[in-house]
Design a protein around this motif. Structure first.
Motif, PDB file in Angstrom:
ATOM      1  N   GLY A  63       0.817  -1.214   0.000  1.00 22.11           N
ATOM      2  CA  GLY A  63       0.000   0.000   0.000  1.00 22.11           C
ATOM      3  C   GLY A  63       0.847   1.258   0.000  1.00 22.11           C
ATOM      4  N   LEU A  64       1.923   1.244   0.779  1.00 25.02           N
ATOM      5  CA  LEU A  64       2.834   2.392   0.785  1.00 25.02           C
ATOM      6  C   LEU A  64       3.490   2.564  -0.579  1.00 25.02           C
ATOM      7  N   MET A  65       3.911   1.463  -1.184  1.00 23.65           N
ATOM      8  CA  MET A  65       4.537   1.545  -2.516  1.00 23.65           C
ATOM      9  C   MET A  65       3.557   2.113  -3.541  1.00 23.65           C
ATOM     10  N   ILE A  66       2.307   1.662  -3.470  1.00 24.71           N
ATOM     11  CA  ILE A  66       1.288   2.168  -4.395  1.00 24.71           C
ATOM     12  C   ILE A  66       1.057   3.655  -4.171  1.00 24.71           C
ATOM     13  N   ASP A  67       1.003   4.072  -2.915  1.00 25.29           N
ATOM     14  CA  ASP A  67       0.828   5.497  -2.617  1.00 25.29           C
ATOM     15  C   ASP A  67       1.978   6.323  -3.174  1.00 25.29           C
ATOM     16  N   ILE A  68       3.192   5.851  -2.957  1.00 26.71           N
ATOM     17  CA  ILE A  68       4.362   6.600  -3.429  1.00 26.71           C
ATOM     18  C   ILE A  68       4.383   6.676  -4.952  1.00 26.71           C
ATOM     19  N   LEU A  69       4.092   5.567  -5.621  1.00 28.16           N
ATOM     20  CA  LEU A  69       4.179   5.545  -7.084  1.00 28.16           C
ATOM     21  C   LEU A  69       2.991   6.202  -7.768  1.00 28.16           C
ATOM     22  N   SER A  70       1.821   6.188  -7.131  1.00 26.69           N
ATOM     23  CA  SER A  70       0.645   6.767  -7.784  1.00 26.69           C
ATOM     24  C   SER A  70       0.522   8.273  -7.542  1.00 26.69           C
ATOM     25  N   THR A  71       1.038   8.757  -6.428  1.00 26.35           N
ATOM     26  CA  THR A  71       1.000  10.200  -6.149  1.00 26.35           C
ATOM     27  C   THR A  71       2.394  10.690  -5.771  1.00 26.35           C
ATOM     28  N   PRO A  72       3.328  10.662  -6.704  1.00 23.67           N
ATOM     29  CA  PRO A  72       4.704  11.037  -6.342  1.00 23.67           C
ATOM     30  C   PRO A  72       4.859  12.511  -5.983  1.00 23.67           C
ATOM     31  N   LYS A  73       4.049  13.382  -6.571  1.00 22.07           N
ATOM     32  CA  LYS A  73       4.188  14.812  -6.290  1.00 22.07           C
ATOM     33  C   LYS A  73       3.901  15.127  -4.827  1.00 22.07           C
ATOM     34  N   ALA A  74       2.910  14.464  -4.259  1.00 16.19           N
ATOM     35  CA  ALA A  74       2.591  14.696  -2.846  1.00 16.19           C
ATOM     36  C   ALA A  74       3.737  14.238  -1.944  1.00 16.19           C
ATOM     37  N   PHE A  75       4.349  13.115  -2.274  1.00 15.93           N
ATOM     38  CA  PHE A  75       5.467  12.623  -1.472  1.00 15.93           C
ATOM     39  C   PHE A  75       6.716  13.472  -1.678  1.00 15.93           C
ATOM     40  N   LEU A  76       6.901  13.997  -2.889  1.00 14.86           N
ATOM     41  CA  LEU A  76       8.014  14.911  -3.129  1.00 14.86           C
ATOM     42  C   LEU A  76       7.821  16.219  -2.375  1.00 14.86           C
ATOM     43  N   LYS A  77       6.607  16.732  -2.393  1.00 14.11           N
ATOM     44  CA  LYS A  77       6.311  17.985  -1.714  1.00 14.11           C
ATOM     45  C   LYS A  77       6.505  17.859  -0.208  1.00 14.11           C
ATOM     46  N   ALA A  97       3.292  -2.724 -10.511  1.00 16.44           N
ATOM     47  CA  ALA A  97       2.758  -2.373  -9.194  1.00 16.44           C
ATOM     48  C   ALA A  97       1.423  -1.646  -9.291  1.00 16.44           C
ATOM     49  N   LEU A  98       1.295  -0.753 -10.255  1.00 14.02           N
ATOM     50  CA  LEU A  98       0.116   0.123 -10.289  1.00 14.02           C
ATOM     51  C   LEU A  98      -1.084  -0.447 -11.042  1.00 14.02           C
ATOM     52  N   TRP A  99      -0.878  -1.182 -12.118  1.00 17.07           N
ATOM     53  CA  TRP A  99      -1.999  -1.603 -12.960  1.00 17.07           C
ATOM     54  C   TRP A  99      -3.045  -2.459 -12.255  1.00 17.07           C
ATOM     55  N   PRO A 100      -2.675  -3.451 -11.462  1.00 21.04           N
ATOM     56  CA  PRO A 100      -3.741  -4.214 -10.800  1.00 21.04           C
ATOM     57  C   PRO A 100      -4.620  -3.351  -9.898  1.00 21.04           C
ATOM     58  N   TYR A 101      -4.020  -2.358  -9.266  1.00 22.98           N
ATOM     59  CA  TYR A 101      -4.793  -1.508  -8.369  1.00 22.98           C
ATOM     60  C   TYR A 101      -5.625  -0.484  -9.143  1.00 22.98           C
ATOM     61  N   CYS A 102      -5.137  -0.037 -10.285  1.00 25.35           N
ATOM     62  CA  CYS A 102      -5.941   0.851 -11.135  1.00 25.35           C
ATOM     63  C   CYS A 102      -7.118   0.097 -11.733  1.00 25.35           C
ATOM     64  N   VAL A 103      -6.907  -1.144 -12.130  1.00 25.14           N
ATOM     65  CA  VAL A 103      -7.993  -1.955 -12.684  1.00 25.14           C
ATOM     66  C   VAL A 103      -9.033  -2.265 -11.607  1.00 25.14           C
ATOM     67  N   SER A 104      -8.604  -2.303 -10.352  1.00 28.15           N
ATOM     68  CA  SER A 104      -9.567  -2.568  -9.276  1.00 28.15           C
ATOM     69  C   SER A 104     -10.602  -1.447  -9.161  1.00 28.15           C
ATOM     70  N   TYR A 105     -10.239  -0.237  -9.548  1.00 27.98           N
ATOM     71  CA  TYR A 105     -11.230   0.849  -9.567  1.00 27.98           C
ATOM     72  C   TYR A 105     -12.319   0.559 -10.596  1.00 27.98           C
ATOM     73  N   ILE A 106     -11.932   0.015 -11.730  1.00 28.08           N
ATOM     74  CA  ILE A 106     -12.919  -0.369 -12.744  1.00 28.08           C
ATOM     75  C   ILE A 106     -13.814  -1.469 -12.209  1.00 28.08           C
ATOM     76  N   TRP A 107     -13.227  -2.427 -11.485  1.00 24.70           N
ATOM     77  CA  TRP A 107     -14.029  -3.502 -10.915  1.00 24.70           C
ATOM     78  C   TRP A 107     -15.028  -2.958  -9.893  1.00 24.70           C
ATOM     79  N   ILE A 108     -14.646  -1.970  -9.113  1.00 23.96           N
ATOM     80  CA  ILE A 108     -15.571  -1.378  -8.139  1.00 23.96           C
ATOM     81  C   ILE A 108     -16.765  -0.771  -8.863  1.00 23.96           C
TER      82      ILE A 108
END
Length: 125
Positions: A63-77, A97-108
């Protein structure tokens, strides 16, 4: 076979494939992701807190890895990660890392459509 039953089967099989992909990424790609961010303080803190190698620990570390990779600007800031650390992660690994979690939004969304459709369909039959 009605279209609703076909949609249900495809949705159910899709969620099984999606869960399989998430498990695959957690068990094969997480250690590689963490190796690229091995000097990061936040990643080290998560690894210390979630140190057992059980499913829940890997889930939170991923979850931390997904957060860092999906919103890098917030972590950089917030100065929690550097641009060099983000640039060191290969693009293919980011995608794994990101695609399975992005596809899960479509599943929701499709699960919501299925729920509405099921309630509407049960009223008319």
């Amino acid at each position: 076979m009605s279209f609703f039953v076909a949609f249900t089967v495809v949705n159910f099989v899709g969620v099984l494939v999606l869960l399989g992909l998430m498990l695959f990424v957690e068990y094969t790609k997480l250690d590689e992701l963490e190796s690229y961010l091995s000097e990061n303080e936040k990643v080290l803190r998560y690894k210390r807190f979630w140190k057992r190698n059980q499913r829940i620990d890997r889930f939170h570390r991923m979850g931390l890895m997904i957060d860092i990779l999906s919103t890098p600007k917030a972590f950089l800031k917030a100065s929690l990660v550097t641009e060099a650390e983000l640039a060191s992660v290969p693009l293919a690994l980011k995608r794994w890392a990101l695609w399975p979690y992005c596809v899960s939004y479509i599943w929701i969304v499709t699960a919501g459509i299925w729920y509405v459709w099921f309630n509407w369909w049960s009223e008319w039959t």
